[in-house]
Design an enzyme around this catalytic site. Structure first.
Site, PDB file in Angstrom:
ATOM      1  N   GLY A   1      20.879  55.418  41.831  1.00  9.70           N
ATOM      2  CA  GLY A   1      19.645  55.912  41.305  1.00  9.70           C
ATOM      3  C   GLY A   1      18.537  55.333  41.976  1.00  9.70           C
ATOM      4  O   GLY A   1      17.515  54.800  41.265  1.00  9.70           O
ATOM      5  N   ALA A   2      18.311  55.722  43.346  1.00  8.17           N
ATOM      6  CA  ALA A   2      17.560  54.758  44.261  1.00  8.17           C
ATOM      7  C   ALA A   2      16.493  55.770  44.851  1.00  8.17           C
ATOM      8  O   ALA A   2      15.720  55.344  45.989  1.00  8.17           O
ATOM      9  CB  ALA A   2      18.233  54.018  44.966  1.00  8.17           C
TER      10      ALA A   2
ATOM     11  N   ARG B   1      13.781  57.394  43.808  1.00  9.27           N
ATOM     12  CA  ARG B   1      12.223  57.137  43.540  1.00  9.27           C
ATOM     13  C   ARG B   1      12.222  56.096  42.398  1.00  9.27           C
ATOM     14  O   ARG B   1      13.202  55.651  41.904  1.00  9.27           O
ATOM     15  CB  ARG B   1      12.108  58.632  42.761  1.00  9.27           C
ATOM     16  CG  ARG B   1      12.596  59.043  41.703  1.00  9.27           C
ATOM     17  CD  ARG B   1      12.093  60.424  41.236  1.00  9.27           C
ATOM     18  NE  ARG B   1      12.496  61.424  42.211  1.00  9.27           N
ATOM     19  CZ  ARG B   1      13.556  62.011  42.236  1.00  9.27           C
ATOM     20  NH1 ARG B   1      14.477  61.823  41.290  1.00  9.27           N
ATOM     21  NH2 ARG B   1      13.750  62.935  43.213  1.00  9.27           N
TER      22      ARG B   1
ATOM     23  N   ILE C   1      11.760  52.946  40.011  1.00 14.89           N
ATOM     24  CA  ILE C   1      12.163  51.734  39.734  1.00 14.89           C
ATOM     25  C   ILE C   1      13.464  51.592  40.798  1.00 14.89           C
ATOM     26  O   ILE C   1      13.340  50.518  41.524  1.00 14.89           O
ATOM     27  CB  ILE C   1      12.746  51.606  38.290  1.00 14.89           C
ATOM     28  CG1 ILE C   1      11.481  51.502  37.585  1.00 14.89           C
ATOM     29  CG2 ILE C   1      13.519  50.242  38.391  1.00 14.89           C
ATOM     30  CD1 ILE C   1      11.827  51.082  35.908  1.00 14.89           C
ATOM     31  N   GLY C   2      14.175  52.531  40.791  1.00 11.77           N
ATOM     32  CA  GLY C   2      15.355  52.402  41.635  1.00 11.77           C
ATOM     33  C   GLY C   2      15.130  52.366  43.202  1.00 11.77           C
ATOM     34  O   GLY C   2      15.592  51.472  43.927  1.00 11.77           O
TER      35      GLY C   2
ATOM     36  N   LYS D   1      21.501  61.730  43.743  1.00 13.61           N
ATOM     37  CA  LYS D   1      21.621  63.057  44.228  1.00 13.61           C
ATOM     38  C   LYS D   1      20.769  63.780  44.762  1.00 13.61           C
ATOM     39  O   LYS D   1      20.914  64.801  45.477  1.00 13.61           O
ATOM     40  CB  LYS D   1      22.043  63.667  42.730  1.00 13.61           C
ATOM     41  CG  LYS D   1      20.933  64.069  42.009  1.00 13.61           C
ATOM     42  CD  LYS D   1      21.324  64.808  40.877  1.00 13.61           C
ATOM     43  CE  LYS D   1      20.009  65.166  39.742  1.00 13.61           C
ATOM     44  NZ  LYS D   1      20.538  66.038  38.765  1.00 13.61           N
TER      45      LYS D   1
ATOM     46  N   TYR E   1      19.486  60.076  22.834  1.00 14.73           N
ATOM     47  CA  TYR E   1      19.292  59.267  23.975  1.00 14.73           C
ATOM     48  C   TYR E   1      19.641  57.768  23.682  1.00 14.73           C
ATOM     49  O   TYR E   1      20.363  57.195  24.835  1.00 14.73           O
ATOM     50  CB  TYR E   1      17.504  59.266  24.392  1.00 14.73           C
ATOM     51  CG  TYR E   1      17.058  58.139  25.617  1.00 14.73           C
ATOM     52  CD1 TYR E   1      17.734  58.452  26.691  1.00 14.73           C
ATOM     53  CD2 TYR E   1      16.513  57.127  25.340  1.00 14.73           C
ATOM     54  CE1 TYR E   1      17.270  57.732  27.730  1.00 14.73           C
ATOM     55  CE2 TYR E   1      16.054  56.258  26.254  1.00 14.73           C
ATOM     56  CZ  TYR E   1      16.629  56.544  27.501  1.00 14.73           C
ATOM     57  OH  TYR E   1      16.147  55.680  28.568  1.00 14.73           O
TER      58      TYR E   1
END
Length: 291
Positions: A13-14, A16, A18-19, A38, A163
């Site tokens: 999850g990198a 954009r 925080i990632g 992805k 959630y």
């Protein structure tokens, strides 16, 4: 060829937000990074940012990065992400699971399809990543796993129960797995922001800067956890600000998006204990050895 002194991190999850910042911060601090998400094609009309762009940014500052396409709803792509780091960098010291799907609605307003998406991306994806990396780390008797998930407390459930089911499930994984990891040299920790963090989503939603902190605060907390030499953070569900204060950080003005305004805290100052009086009671004699 990457220098042997560098450690290896996989950030899932990198592309954009925080990632992305976690990947950049780790790369500046002696980590070679697997940049996994992805998104491989930029789409500024929705959410801008790709794993290629993040990897290129790292390389332009003499860092080491490899982009890895990873849709976390497919456990095989998670397996490929882990295997790629092991093959390219010959090791894996840190896994940060930052992938997330969010929809803050009530149960009656959340279709099952949306619930499935959040469960797949949040709880199931984290579980798949942990299962894949754990055998390697246990064999090496070292390694850290960080899940982006909150402490467990009642207010978190309100108005966004679907959630919360997935995000709190990730924290249950942290607390439960920690018991299995005691004394192994491997640890798992949950981490969550104290305030709203600036991201592509906050830009799209036009959130005012005075309500936010920069993503560097969260990335600095991740780096500090990664550098912790003991297993004392195993099983902990931490808040970025509180944890950084506990290790001596005092300047939080540096993290403000608006230099003149300290953003409001969205997390409670204290959290309830989940321990019970019968914590150490052994039920194996009643229910059998597999309980």
């Amino acid at each position: 060829m990457a220098a042997s002194k560098l450690r290896t991190a996989l950030v899932i999850g990198a592309s954009r937000g925080i990632g992305r910042q976690i990947a950049l911060t780790l790369a500046k601090n002696n980590f070679q990074v697997g940049v996994a998400a992805k998104t491989v094609v930029d789409n500024p009309l929705k959410l801008s940012g790709t794993i290629m762009e993040v990897s290129q940014t790292i390389k332009e500052t003499d860092g080491f990065a490899v982009p890895i396409k990873c849709n976390v709803r497919d456990e095989k792509e998670i397996e490929v992400a882990v295997d790629t780091c092991l093959q390219v960098y010959n090791g894996l010291d840190l896994v940060v699971y930052n992938a997330g799907a969010i929809m803050w609605n009530k149960v009656v307003e959340t279709p099952l399809k949306k619930f499935d998406l959040m469960m797949d991306v949040n709880a199931r994806g984290a579980y798949a990543a942990v299962q894949k990396v754990l055998p390697y780390m246990l064999e090496k008797k070292r390694g850290k796993i960080i899940l982006v998930s909150p402490p467990i407390y009642s207010r978190f459930f309100k108005g966004k129960t679907p959630y919360a089911v997935g995000k709190v499930g990730m924290t249950v994984l942290t607390h439960g797995l920690a018991e299995e990891l005691k004394g192994t040299g491997v640890s798992i920790t949950s981490l969550w922001p104290a305030t709203v963090i600036e991201s592509q989503v906050t830009v799209v939603k036009n959130v005012e800067p005075r309500y936010m902190r920069k993503s560097t605060i969260f990335a600095d907390a991740v780096l500090s956890i990664a550098n912790e030499e003991s297993e004392r953070l195993n099983g902990q569900a931490l808040i970025d600000e509180d944890y950084l204060r506990s290790v001596g950080v005092t300047d939080f003005v540096q993290y403000r998006c608006d230099p003149d305004h300290e953003p409001p805290r969205m997390m409670p100052k204290t959290f309830p204990s989940l321990l019970v009086e019968e914590e150490d009671q052994n039920l194996n004699n009643i229910m059998g050895p597999k309980l």
